[in-house]
Design a protein around this motif. Structure first.
Motif, short mmCIF file in Angstrom:
data_model
loop_
_atom_site.label_atom_id
_atom_site.label_comp_id
_atom_site.label_asym_id
_atom_site.label_seq_id
_atom_site.Cartn_x
_atom_site.Cartn_y
_atom_site.Cartn_z
N ALA A 216 82.79 42.01 11.48
CA ALA A 216 83.68 42.10 12.64
C ALA A 216 82.91 42.28 13.95
CB ALA A 216 84.65 43.25 12.45
N TYR A 217 81.84 43.06 13.92
CA TYR A 217 81.10 43.30 15.16
C TYR A 217 80.23 42.11 15.55
CZ TYR A 217 82.77 48.06 14.93
OH TYR A 217 83.58 49.17 14.91
N GLY A 218 79.99 41.22 14.61
CA GLY A 218 79.32 39.97 14.95
C GLY A 218 80.25 39.02 15.68
N VAL A 219 81.55 39.16 15.43
CA VAL A 219 82.55 38.33 16.11
C VAL A 219 82.93 38.94 17.45
CG1 VAL A 219 84.90 37.41 15.95
CG2 VAL A 219 83.44 37.46 13.91
N TYR A 220 83.16 40.25 17.46
CA TYR A 220 83.60 40.94 18.68
C TYR A 220 82.42 41.65 19.32
CZ TYR A 220 88.31 39.92 17.10
OH TYR A 220 89.45 39.27 16.69
N ARG A 221 81.67 40.91 20.10
CA ARG A 221 80.45 41.44 20.71
C ARG A 221 80.73 42.55 21.71
NH1 ARG A 221 76.00 39.73 17.76
NH2 ARG A 221 76.29 37.56 17.13
N GLY A 222 81.95 42.56 22.25
CA GLY A 222 82.29 43.59 23.23
C GLY A 222 82.77 44.88 22.61
N SER A 223 82.88 44.92 21.29
CA SER A 223 83.30 46.14 20.59
C SER A 223 82.08 46.99 20.24
CB SER A 223 84.05 45.78 19.31
OG SER A 223 85.24 45.09 19.59
N ARG A 224 82.14 48.26 20.57
CA ARG A 224 81.02 49.16 20.29
C ARG A 224 80.93 49.44 18.79
NH1 ARG A 224 81.44 54.55 23.12
NH2 ARG A 224 79.32 54.77 22.28
N PHE A 225 79.74 49.24 18.23
CA PHE A 225 79.52 49.50 16.81
C PHE A 225 79.22 50.98 16.64
CE2 PHE A 225 76.61 49.16 12.95
CZ PHE A 225 77.68 49.18 12.07
N ILE A 226 80.22 51.71 16.18
CA ILE A 226 80.10 53.16 16.01
C ILE A 226 80.44 53.49 14.57
CG2 ILE A 226 81.03 55.40 16.72
CD1 ILE A 226 81.81 54.13 19.38
N PRO B 247 85.71 61.49 16.95
CA PRO B 247 86.53 60.59 17.79
C PRO B 247 85.76 60.08 19.00
CG PRO B 247 87.15 62.87 18.20
CD PRO B 247 86.15 62.91 17.08
N ARG B 248 84.96 59.05 18.80
CA ARG B 248 84.12 58.51 19.86
C ARG B 248 84.47 57.08 20.24
NH1 ARG B 248 78.27 58.57 18.32
NH2 ARG B 248 78.13 57.73 20.43
N LYS B 249 85.45 56.49 19.57
CA LYS B 249 85.85 55.12 19.84
C LYS B 249 87.22 55.13 20.53
CE LYS B 249 86.54 50.67 17.45
NZ LYS B 249 85.31 49.95 17.80
N THR B 250 87.40 54.24 21.50
CA THR B 250 88.67 54.15 22.21
C THR B 250 89.48 52.96 21.70
OG1 THR B 250 87.73 55.13 24.22
CG2 THR B 250 89.77 53.87 24.47
N VAL B 251 90.75 53.22 21.36
CA VAL B 251 91.64 52.13 21.00
C VAL B 251 92.81 52.11 21.98
CG1 VAL B 251 91.01 52.17 18.57
CG2 VAL B 251 92.96 53.52 19.34
N LEU B 252 93.31 50.91 22.20
CA LEU B 252 94.40 50.67 23.15
C LEU B 252 95.65 50.31 22.36
CD1 LEU B 252 92.31 48.45 25.59
CD2 LEU B 252 92.64 50.94 25.67
N LEU C 21 84.33 53.84 10.88
CA LEU C 21 83.35 53.72 9.81
C LEU C 21 83.30 52.30 9.24
CD1 LEU C 21 84.16 57.02 7.84
CD2 LEU C 21 82.20 56.62 9.34
N HIS C 22 84.02 51.39 9.83
CA HIS C 22 84.22 50.06 9.23
C HIS C 22 83.26 49.01 9.77
CE1 HIS C 22 86.21 48.17 12.78
NE2 HIS C 22 86.42 49.44 13.09
#
Length: 239
Positions: free
Chosen positions: A117-127, A132-137, A158-159
């Motif tokens: 998934a992070y290879g597809v969504y380059r703008g998503s932070r790999f955490i 709770p360090r990731k922001t979801v909208l 963790l995914h």
């Protein structure tokens, strides 16, 4: 009335430490948890709701994808959870999918996954953290928005896989800042929602507890042969 019983699938490798957290959240929400896993008895008829928990990657064989070298699979668990979700939806049993469980819900309903998934969504932070360090909208006018509000939510992550094409009767309920799908929900009964994060680790947050509460409310409605989505909607109005 006795507490609704929620069957919880776990990994045979790590379930011993994850299940108590999930069970605690279910108890806070008014339910009672039983643990399921590959090689254990798991009967839909004996529970009022189901949680498909987190764990290893899902085999691309289930949705026509190609295996990536980094994938760690659990085919016995794949078989169990696919069967359980099929039976749950056909029996009108509500489902909450957590991380892998959200992905499995999508696959069972005919959807596909991004394996990297992070290879597809380059703008998503790999955490990769339970903090709770990731922001979801959260998408407006969704069930998740009604449960948790529409303000940006801080979650853990963790995914490495994520939902690609949506399965039948599903809609997107949340995205991360790079556009990766972070939550999905079923638009018809039985109630079903999947989140890419691990709310069981965030039990101190009201917005995360609301997910378990919604499942227990839906499970109670099923017991009473009542519509589940309206019951969850009515319960949120009490807050």
């Amino acid at each position: 009335m006795t507490r609704p019983v929620i069957g919880v699938t776990t990994s045979n490798r790590s379930g011993w430490r994850v299940f108590p957290l999930v069970a605690f959240n279910i108890w806070l929400a008014g339910g009672r948890a039983v643990r399921w896993g590959a090689g254990r008895d798991a009967e839909i008829a004996e529970v009022d709701g189901v949680i498909i928990g987190g764990g290893d990657d899902i085999s691309p064989d289930l949705y026509g994808g190609k295996l990536v070298a980094s994938a760690r699979l659990d085919p016995d668990r794949d078989d169990l959870e696919k069967c359980l979700i099929d039976k749950a939806l056909s029996h009108g049993t509500p489902v909450l999918g957590i991380c892998r469980g959200s992905q499995m819900l999508n696959v069972v309903l005919g959807g596909t996954l991004h394996q990297d998934a992070y290879g597809v969504y380059r703008g998503s932070r790999f955490i990769r953290t339970i903090l709770p360090r990731k922001t979801v909208l959260i998408e407006p006018n969704t069930r998740l928005a009604r449960l948790s509000g529409t303000q940006p939510m801080r979650v853990n992550a963790l995914h490495t896989q994520a939902v690609d094409h949506l399965g039948d009767d599903l809609r997107v309920a949340a995205l991360d800042e790079g556009g990766m799908i972070q939550a999905i929900e079923r638009v018809v009964d039985p109630f079903a929602i999947g989140v890419q994060w691990h709310p069981e680790h965030l039990f101190y947050a009201r917005r995360q507890r609301a997910l378990f509460r919604a499942l227990v409310v839906a499970a109670s409605a099923r017991r009473e042969h009542a519509a589940q989505i309206p019951a969850v909607r009515q319960d949120t109005r009490k807050d």
